[in-house]
Design an enzyme around this catalytic site. Structure first.
Site, mmCIF file in Angstrom:
data_model
loop_
_atom_site.group_PDB
_atom_site.id
_atom_site.type_symbol
_atom_site.label_atom_id
_atom_site.label_comp_id
_atom_site.label_asym_id
_atom_site.label_seq_id
_atom_site.Cartn_x
_atom_site.Cartn_y
_atom_site.Cartn_z
ATOM 1 N N GLY A 1 -1.381 -5.727 0.013
ATOM 2 C CA GLY A 1 -2.231 -4.643 -0.495
ATOM 3 C C GLY A 1 -3.637 -4.857 0.025
ATOM 4 N N ARG A 2 -3.898 -4.214 1.202
ATOM 5 C CA ARG A 2 -5.226 -4.445 1.822
ATOM 6 C C ARG A 2 -6.303 -3.650 1.087
ATOM 7 N NH1 ARG A 2 -2.754 -3.624 7.789
ATOM 8 N NH2 ARG A 2 -1.594 -2.094 6.574
ATOM 9 N N ARG B 1 -0.917 -26.756 -14.343
ATOM 10 C CA ARG B 1 -1.584 -26.343 -13.100
ATOM 11 C C ARG B 1 -1.911 -24.852 -13.139
ATOM 12 N NH1 ARG B 1 2.405 -29.552 -8.889
ATOM 13 N NH2 ARG B 1 1.148 -31.460 -8.712
ATOM 14 N N HIS C 1 5.496 -11.493 3.755
ATOM 15 C CA HIS C 1 6.507 -10.484 4.062
ATOM 16 C C HIS C 1 7.769 -10.570 3.213
ATOM 17 C CE1 HIS C 1 3.778 -9.716 7.318
ATOM 18 N NE2 HIS C 1 4.463 -8.639 7.628
ATOM 19 N N GLN D 1 7.659 -9.690 0.364
ATOM 20 C CA GLN D 1 7.514 -8.472 -0.437
ATOM 21 C C GLN D 1 8.046 -7.236 0.276
ATOM 22 O OE1 GLN D 1 3.234 -8.868 -2.298
ATOM 23 N NE2 GLN D 1 3.418 -10.162 -0.473
ATOM 24 N N ARG E 1 5.068 0.391 15.804
ATOM 25 C CA ARG E 1 3.791 1.110 15.847
ATOM 26 C C ARG E 1 3.616 1.592 17.284
ATOM 27 N NH1 ARG E 1 2.575 -2.913 11.251
ATOM 28 N NH2 ARG E 1 2.413 -1.474 9.513
ATOM 29 N N ASP F 1 0.617 6.739 5.577
ATOM 30 C CA ASP F 1 -0.354 7.778 5.938
ATOM 31 C C ASP F 1 -0.516 7.935 7.445
ATOM 32 O OD1 ASP F 1 -1.535 5.290 6.049
ATOM 33 O OD2 ASP F 1 -3.450 5.911 5.185
ATOM 34 N N ARG G 1 5.453 -19.781 -12.640
ATOM 35 C CA ARG G 1 4.971 -20.124 -13.975
ATOM 36 C C ARG G 1 5.769 -21.296 -14.570
ATOM 37 N NH1 ARG G 1 1.689 -17.689 -17.446
ATOM 38 N NH2 ARG G 1 1.744 -15.572 -16.625
ATOM 39 N N ASP H 1 -0.067 3.355 -1.759
ATOM 40 C CA ASP H 1 -1.484 3.716 -1.533
ATOM 41 C C ASP H 1 -1.680 5.175 -1.150
ATOM 42 O OD1 ASP H 1 -1.827 2.407 1.894
ATOM 43 O OD2 ASP H 1 -0.236 3.542 0.880
ATOM 44 N N GLY I 1 4.860 0.229 8.490
ATOM 45 C CA GLY I 1 5.458 -0.923 7.799
ATOM 46 C C GLY I 1 6.769 -0.520 7.135
ATOM 47 N N THR J 1 6.187 3.114 1.952
ATOM 48 C CA THR J 1 5.292 1.975 2.131
ATOM 49 C C THR J 1 5.224 1.216 0.809
ATOM 50 O OG1 THR J 1 2.987 1.245 2.427
ATOM 51 C CG2 THR J 1 3.288 3.518 1.696
ATOM 52 N N ILE J 2 5.298 -0.103 0.867
ATOM 53 C CA ILE J 2 5.303 -0.865 -0.396
ATOM 54 C C ILE J 2 3.949 -0.804 -1.092
ATOM 55 C CG2 ILE J 2 7.089 -2.480 0.422
ATOM 56 C CD1 ILE J 2 4.782 -4.599 0.621
ATOM 57 N N ASP J 3 2.895 -0.410 -0.365
ATOM 58 C CA ASP J 3 1.538 -0.476 -0.928
ATOM 59 C C ASP J 3 1.296 0.516 -2.053
ATOM 60 O OD1 ASP J 3 -0.323 -1.230 2.145
ATOM 61 O OD2 ASP J 3 1.097 -2.374 0.927
ATOM 62 N N ALA K 1 0.250 -12.152 -15.851
ATOM 63 C CA ALA K 1 -0.753 -12.972 -15.134
ATOM 64 C C ALA K 1 -2.062 -12.990 -15.908
ATOM 65 C CB ALA K 1 -0.986 -12.397 -13.738
HETATM 66 P P1 ADP Z 1 1.763 3.710 8.227
HETATM 67 O O1 ADP Z 1 2.545 4.965 8.492
HETATM 68 O O2 ADP Z 1 2.523 2.726 7.404
HETATM 69 O O3 ADP Z 1 0.377 4.011 7.728
HETATM 70 P P2 ADP Z 1 0.529 3.122 10.785
HETATM 71 O O4 ADP Z 1 -0.815 3.490 10.287
HETATM 72 O O5 ADP Z 1 0.694 1.881 11.572
HETATM 73 O O6 ADP Z 1 1.601 2.973 9.621
HETATM 74 O O7 ADP Z 1 1.051 4.365 11.665
HETATM 75 C C1 ADP Z 1 2.366 4.285 12.207
HETATM 76 C C2 ADP Z 1 2.409 5.079 13.500
HETATM 77 O O8 ADP Z 1 2.045 6.440 13.243
HETATM 78 C C3 ADP Z 1 1.385 4.598 14.537
HETATM 79 O O9 ADP Z 1 1.859 3.493 15.268
HETATM 80 C C4 ADP Z 1 1.252 5.842 15.413
HETATM 81 O O10 ADP Z 1 2.342 5.916 16.313
HETATM 82 C C5 ADP Z 1 1.386 6.974 14.395
HETATM 83 N N1 ADP Z 1 0.057 7.449 14.014
HETATM 84 C C6 ADP Z 1 -0.839 6.821 13.215
HETATM 85 N N2 ADP Z 1 -1.957 7.573 13.094
HETATM 86 C C7 ADP Z 1 -1.763 8.700 13.849
HETATM 87 C C8 ADP Z 1 -2.550 9.860 14.162
HETATM 88 N N3 ADP Z 1 -3.776 10.031 13.628
HETATM 89 N N4 ADP Z 1 -2.019 10.818 14.976
HETATM 90 C C9 ADP Z 1 -0.785 10.656 15.489
HETATM 91 N N5 ADP Z 1 0.012 9.590 15.250
HETATM 92 C C10 ADP Z 1 -0.470 8.617 14.435
HETATM 93 O O1 F6P Z 2 1.346 -1.379 4.801
HETATM 94 C C1 F6P Z 2 2.312 -2.205 4.280
HETATM 95 C C2 F6P Z 2 1.984 -3.641 4.577
HETATM 96 O O2 F6P Z 2 3.022 -4.427 4.091
HETATM 97 C C3 F6P Z 2 0.679 -4.124 3.954
HETATM 98 O O3 F6P Z 2 0.797 -4.366 2.573
HETATM 99 C C4 F6P Z 2 0.427 -5.376 4.765
HETATM 100 O O4 F6P Z 2 -0.923 -5.790 4.736
HETATM 101 C C5 F6P Z 2 0.821 -4.904 6.161
HETATM 102 O O5 F6P Z 2 1.831 -3.900 5.978
HETATM 103 C C6 F6P Z 2 1.360 -6.008 7.036
HETATM 104 O O6 F6P Z 2 1.582 -5.418 8.317
HETATM 105 P P1 F6P Z 2 2.502 -6.154 9.407
HETATM 106 O O7 F6P Z 2 3.927 -6.030 8.909
HETATM 107 O O8 F6P Z 2 2.256 -5.392 10.652
HETATM 108 O O9 F6P Z 2 2.055 -7.592 9.452
#
Ligand code: ADP
Ligand code: F6P
Length: 325
Positions: free
Chosen positions: A170-171, A162, A249, A251, A72, A103, A154, A129, A11, A125-127, A186
């Protein structure tokens, strides 16, 4: 190390461009050739490399998104995909890679490092996390985007007595909801980390109404549920006018905040310095205002701890949480 590449993956997040700009300019200032890889790992296994110069990254520090785009790539999770990536990198004499992402992207960086291509991860990543670092690129900008929405909503909700339910991203991590909700005052903040029942929500809102407070803002993280579903569940029981807004999006865009530009710039330099000394398989971050780097596997095994103290503070100060926890 004389030749490196940088890519953005997963993302997108505001601040990624600041990091790209820093990698390119600092790398070149250190006598390196720097290549951009378009569309994350997908571009890597399609052999798409862009030679970057000082001017390639002009006028981008203030822009959201990523000039290298992102994608991805399920193929890169396979041995074949990774072997192809290593082949293309070796053919071009690229000795190190910098990956800006979350991650999942860091697991890819670990795979490249283990296959002999030192790779460094910058948390994007904006999350927010990722447990090993207190901040990730884009989190601060996303919180301010949500805060602006809370302020605007607000205004109109209080004019009509209301209640507004605002769904944020944020999943599995409620940091955007918690930080932006707290900043926005809030009345209720609903996060995946703290289970809350509808009855508790109704009790809180009815209690407020009994005290003459007829307008409230509820911030709900998408990992808890959909704003519209919650609206359907509470509007009749409350006998109140309830609206739902999904920020989605929005955000993910916007000009990066000063903090995200600062983090992106500093992490870009930090990542190049690590590669320059031949170090790979690490991620950069920040803890207690100090820049850090650590082994990818170690970092990814750390479990994100929810900030119950901050949640409790929100509960006390803006009366916005339901449970003690
Ligand atoms: P984020 O980095 O935001 O967590 P993703 O989980 O979608 O986003 O991972 C982004 C890209 O990283 C995936 O499309 C894939 O190409 C690569 N990737 C994810 N997990 C793995 C893994 N376990 N081993 C190798 N490449 C990975
Ligand atoms: O991981 C960042 C994020 O923005 C999450 O907060 C959100 O749920 C997800 O990506 C949305 O993914 P996509 O852009 O593939 O719809």
């Amino acid at each position: 190390m004389k030749k490196i590449a940088v890519l953005t993956s997963g993302g997108d997040a505001p601040g990624m461009n600041a990091a790209i700009r820093s990698v390119v300019r600092y790398g070149i200032s250190e006598g390196m050739e720097v290549y951009g890889i378009e569309r994350g790992y997908a571009g890597l296994i399609e052999n798409v490399f862009l030679p970057m110069n000082m001017r390639s990254v002009s006028d981008i520090v203030q822009r959201g998104g990523t000039i290298l785009r992102t994608a991805r790539s399920p193929e890169f999770t396979t041995d074949q995909g990774q072997e192809l990536a290593v082949k293309f990198l070796q053919k071009r004499g690229i000795e190190g890679v910098i990956v800006i992402g979350g991650d999942g992207s860091f697991r890819g960086a670990e795979a490249l490092s283990k296959r002999g291509i030192p790779t460094i991860g910058i948390p994007g990543t904006i999350d927010n996390d990722l447990a090993y670092t207190q901040y990730t690129l884009g989190f601060d900008t996303a919180c301010n985007t949500v805060l602006d929405a809370i302020n605007k909503l607000r205004d109109t909700m209080s004019s009509h007595d209301r209640i507004c339910i605002i769904e944020v991203m944020g999943r599995n991590c409620g940091d955007i909801a918690l930080h932006a909700g707290l900043g926005g005052g809030a009345e209720l903040i609903l996060v995946p980390e703290v289970p809350v029942t509808y009855l508790e929500i109704l009790d809180r809102l009815n209690d407020d109404r009994s005290k003459g407070k007829y307008s409230s803002i509820i911030v709900i993280a998408e990992g808890v549920g959909k704003a519209e579903e919650l609206r359907e569940k509470i509007k009749d029981s409350l006998g109140a006018s309830v609206r739902a807004t999904v920020l989605g999006h929005l955000q993910r865009g916007g000009s990066p905040s000063c903090r995200d530009r600062y983090l992106g710039t500093c992490w870009g330099v930090h990542a190049v310095k690590l590669l320059k000394e031949g170090t790979g398989n690490r991620v950069v971050g920040i803890r207690d205002n100090r820049f850090i780097d650590l082994d990818i596997d170690k970092a990814m095994k750390m479990k994100k701890e929810f900030n119950y103290e901050l949640y409790e503070m929100a509960n006390v100060v803006s009366n916005s949480a339901i449970n003690k926890y």
